[in-house]
Motif scaffolding. Structure first.
Motif, PDB file in Angstrom:
ATOM      1  N   LEU A  77      38.247  54.501  30.401  1.00 50.14           N
ATOM      2  CA  LEU A  77      38.602  52.751  29.948  1.00 50.14           C
ATOM      3  C   LEU A  77      38.711  52.307  28.521  1.00 50.14           C
ATOM      4  O   LEU A  77      39.666  51.693  28.281  1.00 50.14           O
ATOM      5  CB  LEU A  77      37.628  52.096  30.847  1.00 50.14           C
ATOM      6  CG  LEU A  77      38.000  50.673  31.181  1.00 50.14           C
ATOM      7  CD1 LEU A  77      37.434  50.390  32.482  1.00 50.14           C
ATOM      8  CD2 LEU A  77      37.129  49.856  30.117  1.00 50.14           C
ATOM      9  N   GLU A  78      37.575  52.808  27.901  1.00 42.19           N
ATOM     10  CA  GLU A  78      37.362  52.305  26.538  1.00 42.19           C
ATOM     11  C   GLU A  78      38.399  52.924  25.672  1.00 42.19           C
ATOM     12  O   GLU A  78      38.912  52.317  24.643  1.00 42.19           O
ATOM     13  CB  GLU A  78      36.128  52.375  26.253  1.00 42.19           C
ATOM     14  CG  GLU A  78      35.039  51.914  26.805  1.00 42.19           C
ATOM     15  CD  GLU A  78      33.517  52.050  26.250  1.00 42.19           C
ATOM     16  OE1 GLU A  78      33.409  53.220  25.553  1.00 42.19           O
ATOM     17  OE2 GLU A  78      32.697  51.294  26.339  1.00 42.19           O
ATOM     18  N   SER A  79      39.013  54.259  25.985  1.00 42.18           N
ATOM     19  CA  SER A  79      40.012  54.999  24.954  1.00 42.18           C
ATOM     20  C   SER A  79      41.303  54.116  25.018  1.00 42.18           C
ATOM     21  O   SER A  79      41.881  54.185  24.215  1.00 42.18           O
ATOM     22  CB  SER A  79      39.954  56.277  25.502  1.00 42.18           C
ATOM     23  OG  SER A  79      40.627  56.340  26.723  1.00 42.18           O
ATOM     24  N   CYS A  80      41.498  53.439  26.402  1.00 44.31           N
ATOM     25  CA  CYS A  80      42.866  52.873  26.625  1.00 44.31           C
ATOM     26  C   CYS A  80      42.767  51.426  26.220  1.00 44.31           C
ATOM     27  O   CYS A  80      43.727  50.646  26.508  1.00 44.31           O
ATOM     28  CB  CYS A  80      43.342  53.247  27.661  1.00 44.31           C
ATOM     29  SG  CYS A  80      42.481  52.542  29.403  1.00 44.31           S
ATOM     30  N   ARG A  81      41.495  50.850  26.016  1.00 40.92           N
ATOM     31  CA  ARG A  81      41.130  49.190  25.744  1.00 40.92           C
ATOM     32  C   ARG A  81      41.847  48.450  26.765  1.00 40.92           C
ATOM     33  O   ARG A  81      42.598  47.596  26.677  1.00 40.92           O
ATOM     34  CB  ARG A  81      41.923  49.390  24.507  1.00 40.92           C
ATOM     35  CG  ARG A  81      41.396  49.939  23.156  1.00 40.92           C
ATOM     36  CD  ARG A  81      40.017  49.741  23.055  1.00 40.92           C
ATOM     37  NE  ARG A  81      39.510  48.424  22.535  1.00 40.92           N
ATOM     38  CZ  ARG A  81      38.179  48.098  22.559  1.00 40.92           C
ATOM     39  NH1 ARG A  81      37.181  48.851  22.920  1.00 40.92           N
ATOM     40  NH2 ARG A  81      38.133  46.831  22.244  1.00 40.92           N
ATOM     41  N   ALA A  82      41.624  48.846  27.914  1.00 40.95           N
ATOM     42  CA  ALA A  82      42.148  48.014  29.115  1.00 40.95           C
ATOM     43  C   ALA A  82      41.632  46.646  29.088  1.00 40.95           C
ATOM     44  O   ALA A  82      40.400  46.485  28.869  1.00 40.95           O
ATOM     45  CB  ALA A  82      41.669  48.801  30.497  1.00 40.95           C
ATOM     46  N   ARG A  83      42.347  45.666  29.525  1.00 40.20           N
ATOM     47  CA  ARG A  83      41.743  44.319  29.625  1.00 40.20           C
ATOM     48  C   ARG A  83      41.614  43.730  30.890  1.00 40.20           C
ATOM     49  O   ARG A  83      40.582  43.075  31.178  1.00 40.20           O
ATOM     50  CB  ARG A  83      42.690  43.424  28.646  1.00 40.20           C
ATOM     51  CG  ARG A  83      42.779  43.787  27.346  1.00 40.20           C
ATOM     52  CD  ARG A  83      44.228  42.973  26.479  1.00 40.20           C
ATOM     53  NE  ARG A  83      43.864  41.480  26.666  1.00 40.20           N
ATOM     54  CZ  ARG A  83      44.724  40.725  26.187  1.00 40.20           C
ATOM     55  NH1 ARG A  83      45.712  40.996  25.599  1.00 40.20           N
ATOM     56  NH2 ARG A  83      44.197  39.236  26.050  1.00 40.20           N
ATOM     57  N   LYS A  84      42.533  44.130  31.996  1.00 39.65           N
ATOM     58  CA  LYS A  84      42.600  43.869  33.138  1.00 39.65           C
ATOM     59  C   LYS A  84      42.058  45.179  33.997  1.00 39.65           C
ATOM     60  O   LYS A  84      43.024  45.924  34.223  1.00 39.65           O
ATOM     61  CB  LYS A  84      43.598  43.354  33.843  1.00 39.65           C
ATOM     62  CG  LYS A  84      43.420  42.721  35.061  1.00 39.65           C
ATOM     63  CD  LYS A  84      44.612  41.687  35.652  1.00 39.65           C
ATOM     64  CE  LYS A  84      44.331  41.341  37.133  1.00 39.65           C
ATOM     65  NZ  LYS A  84      45.747  40.575  37.679  1.00 39.65           N
ATOM     66  N   VAL A  85      41.003  44.993  34.608  1.00 39.50           N
ATOM     67  CA  VAL A  85      40.475  46.304  35.318  1.00 39.50           C
ATOM     68  C   VAL A  85      40.059  45.910  36.807  1.00 39.50           C
ATOM     69  O   VAL A  85      39.179  44.878  37.033  1.00 39.50           O
ATOM     70  CB  VAL A  85      39.380  46.843  34.387  1.00 39.50           C
ATOM     71  CG1 VAL A  85      38.622  48.009  35.381  1.00 39.50           C
ATOM     72  CG2 VAL A  85      39.777  47.315  33.074  1.00 39.50           C
ATOM     73  N   ALA A  86      40.291  47.006  37.580  1.00 44.65           N
ATOM     74  CA  ALA A  86      39.932  46.757  39.155  1.00 44.65           C
ATOM     75  C   ALA A  86      39.309  48.083  39.490  1.00 44.65           C
ATOM     76  O   ALA A  86      39.630  49.118  39.226  1.00 44.65           O
ATOM     77  CB  ALA A  86      40.957  46.334  39.923  1.00 44.65           C
ATOM     78  N   ASP A  87      38.165  47.803  40.367  1.00 43.28           N
ATOM     79  CA  ASP A  87      37.741  48.971  40.861  1.00 43.28           C
ATOM     80  C   ASP A  87      37.701  48.773  42.504  1.00 43.28           C
ATOM     81  O   ASP A  87      37.239  47.779  43.008  1.00 43.28           O
ATOM     82  CB  ASP A  87      36.057  49.109  40.646  1.00 43.28           C
ATOM     83  CG  ASP A  87      35.461  50.125  41.237  1.00 43.28           C
ATOM     84  OD1 ASP A  87      35.861  51.179  41.372  1.00 43.28           O
ATOM     85  OD2 ASP A  87      34.052  49.867  41.517  1.00 43.28           O
ATOM     86  N   LEU A  88      38.316  49.804  43.361  1.00 39.76           N
ATOM     87  CA  LEU A  88      38.754  49.632  44.604  1.00 39.76           C
ATOM     88  C   LEU A  88      37.673  50.193  45.394  1.00 39.76           C
ATOM     89  O   LEU A  88      37.382  51.351  44.863  1.00 39.76           O
ATOM     90  CB  LEU A  88      40.216  50.076  44.851  1.00 39.76           C
ATOM     91  CG  LEU A  88      41.335  49.519  43.951  1.00 39.76           C
ATOM     92  CD1 LEU A  88      42.567  50.228  44.453  1.00 39.76           C
ATOM     93  CD2 LEU A  88      41.243  47.907  43.929  1.00 39.76           C
ATOM     94  N   GLY A  89      37.171  49.671  46.399  1.00 39.76           N
ATOM     95  CA  GLY A  89      36.117  50.222  47.182  1.00 39.76           C
ATOM     96  C   GLY A  89      34.871  50.049  46.174  1.00 39.76           C
ATOM     97  O   GLY A  89      33.866  51.217  46.312  1.00 39.76           O
ATOM     98  N   CYS A  90      34.417  48.884  45.938  1.00 34.90           N
ATOM     99  CA  CYS A  90      33.397  48.755  44.711  1.00 34.90           C
ATOM    100  C   CYS A  90      32.101  48.978  45.526  1.00 34.90           C
ATOM    101  O   CYS A  90      31.053  49.379  44.529  1.00 34.90           O
ATOM    102  CB  CYS A  90      33.762  47.515  43.940  1.00 34.90           C
ATOM    103  SG  CYS A  90      33.379  46.126  44.981  1.00 34.90           S
ATOM    104  N   ALA A  91      31.831  48.757  46.643  1.00 33.98           N
ATOM    105  CA  ALA A  91      30.656  48.881  47.492  1.00 33.98           C
ATOM    106  C   ALA A  91      29.495  48.297  46.793  1.00 33.98           C
ATOM    107  O   ALA A  91      29.742  47.071  46.644  1.00 33.98           O
ATOM    108  CB  ALA A  91      30.518  50.453  47.439  1.00 33.98           C
TER     109      ALA A  91
END
Length: 389
Positions: free
Chosen positions: A51-65
């Motif tokens: 994630l840090e390598s691609c410098r993502a700004r909007k991130v989602a975790d599906l099934g975050c439990a």
């Protein structure tokens, strides 16, 4: 849906301790399987680094439990919107506290804004709030989907959400021979567990259909002699080949997801927070100057830690003896006169304010710091105002 296994079988992920050691069920003569760090930590670390390598700004975790991964991702400075989705409402309500801002988030606000949201909903259902994601993680999720959900999931994830990068992890069934006590699956809620060939076929088929390249890797290395079985957790990294114009049939007002939690973190993009942070830095620096000046006047030794030149951290040792002449701090009555340009040389003050003129304007507009009539000096109490003397 990152769910730690419940014994029996034993602790495959190492969630009950720092190490998972499995002694039975392996081929004769093979060493025990040991994961260090625990397997779930290895999965999370891979996600964070990618994630840090691609410098993502909007991130989602599906099934975050339990929101464990989200609680780590909130410290990634590049993220501005962080979303967690799970169908278990009670689990989301119980663990949302881990996503609340900490005291340090107010003392040292983020450079960029961050909004965290938790939704109750099915990952096999389209929702407008999930579009335009840069990065989506599906950690130990797909094996919890039933046949109907699994059939719909690729269309929702790759076709509708269409994120730039997707990470999917799932158990490698080939590895199960090394794990003791497993009769069928590693967890009672798993609907299936795929071999490497099955997982790769599913990934490549969807990658081709939705125009994603696919890279395969994994975490959880087996013992010597078990290399042919692959990793304990198999991982696919999908990268979108080109952005698509997706027909979004749902309007934003038609959201099937239930918003469970939302919080906005303090950030320096908020002008008031930025100004308050600058004032706090100036006041703290002035107090350090006062203590050093009074110690020097009383003939006491002045001590302190020297910080790195560019780390932006203030400490009394920044005002080392060979700089005392440059500071030209003087006392007039009950006040110290501290040159504003000297305070501006502090890396963090300079970084936050941008220019000496801007710093001067912020201090002039506040009643927390008093400037001289020319605006070139900070007037700071020479004595400790909390002292009984």
């Amino acid at each position: 849906m990152e769910t730690p296994p419940s014994p029996p079988p034993p602790d495959v992920d190492g969630t009950l301790g720092l190490t998972a050691v499995l002694f039975r069920g392996r081929p004769r003569g093979m060493e025990p399987v040991t994961f260090r760090p625990p397997l779930y930590k290895q999965r999370y670390q891979l996600v964070v680094e990618l994630l840090e390598s691609c410098r993502a700004r909007k991130v989602a975790d599906l099934g975050c439990a339990q929101c464990t991964l989200l609680s780590r991702l909130k410290f990634c400075s590049c993220i501005e919107t962080l979303i967690g989705v799970d169908r278990d409402l009670d689990l989301l309500k119980e663990n949302r506290r881990y996503l609340s801002p900490l005291p340090c988030d107010y003392l040292q606000p983020r450079p960029s804004p961050l909004t965290v949201r938790l939704y109750q909903g099915s990952v096999a259902v389209k929702d407008p709030c999930m579009v335009d994601c840069d990065f989506v993680s599906c950690i130990e999720l797909i094996e919890h989907l039933d046949a109907t959900e699994l059939a719909t999931f690729p269309c929702v994830l790759f076709g509708y959400m269409n994120p730039a990068v997707v990470v999917i992890t799932t158990p490698n069934a080939d590895f199960n021979i090394l794990l003791p006590g497993i009769k069928q699956f590693r967890h009672c809620d798993h609907k299936f567990e795929w071999s490497r060939s099955e997982f790769e076929a599913w990934c490549l088929n969807n990658g081709h259909k939705y125009h994603y390249s696919v890279e395969f890797t994994g975490v959880g290395v087996g013992p010597a002699g078990a290399e042919a079985l692959g990793f304990c957790t198999q991982i696919a990294i999908f990268r979108r080949e080109h952005a698509q114009t997706v027909q979004r049939e749902l309007k934003k007002s038609e959201s099937p997801y239930n918003l469970v939690y939302e919080v906005v973190y303090p950030s320096l993009k908020d002008q008031k927070i930025l100004q308050d942070t600058i004032l706090n830095e100036v006041i703290f620096a002035s107090e350090c100057v006062r203590q050093r000046f009074m110690d020097s006047s009383a003939g006491r030794p002045t001590e302190g830690r020297r910080q790195g030149a560019d780390d932006g951290v203030w400490a009394p040792a920044v005002f080392s003896p060979h700089l005392s002449g440059d500071l030209e701090v003087s006392r007039v009555g009950s006040r110290l006169y501290i040159p504003l340009h000297a305070l501006f040389t502090i890396p963090r003050v300079r970084y936050l304010s941008g220019s000496l003129r801007c710093l001067q304007e912020i201090l002039q507009a506040s009643d927390r710091v008093k400037l001289s009539h020319t605006g070139s000096m900070v007037l700071y109490p020479a004595e400790d105002e909390n002292s009984d003397n």
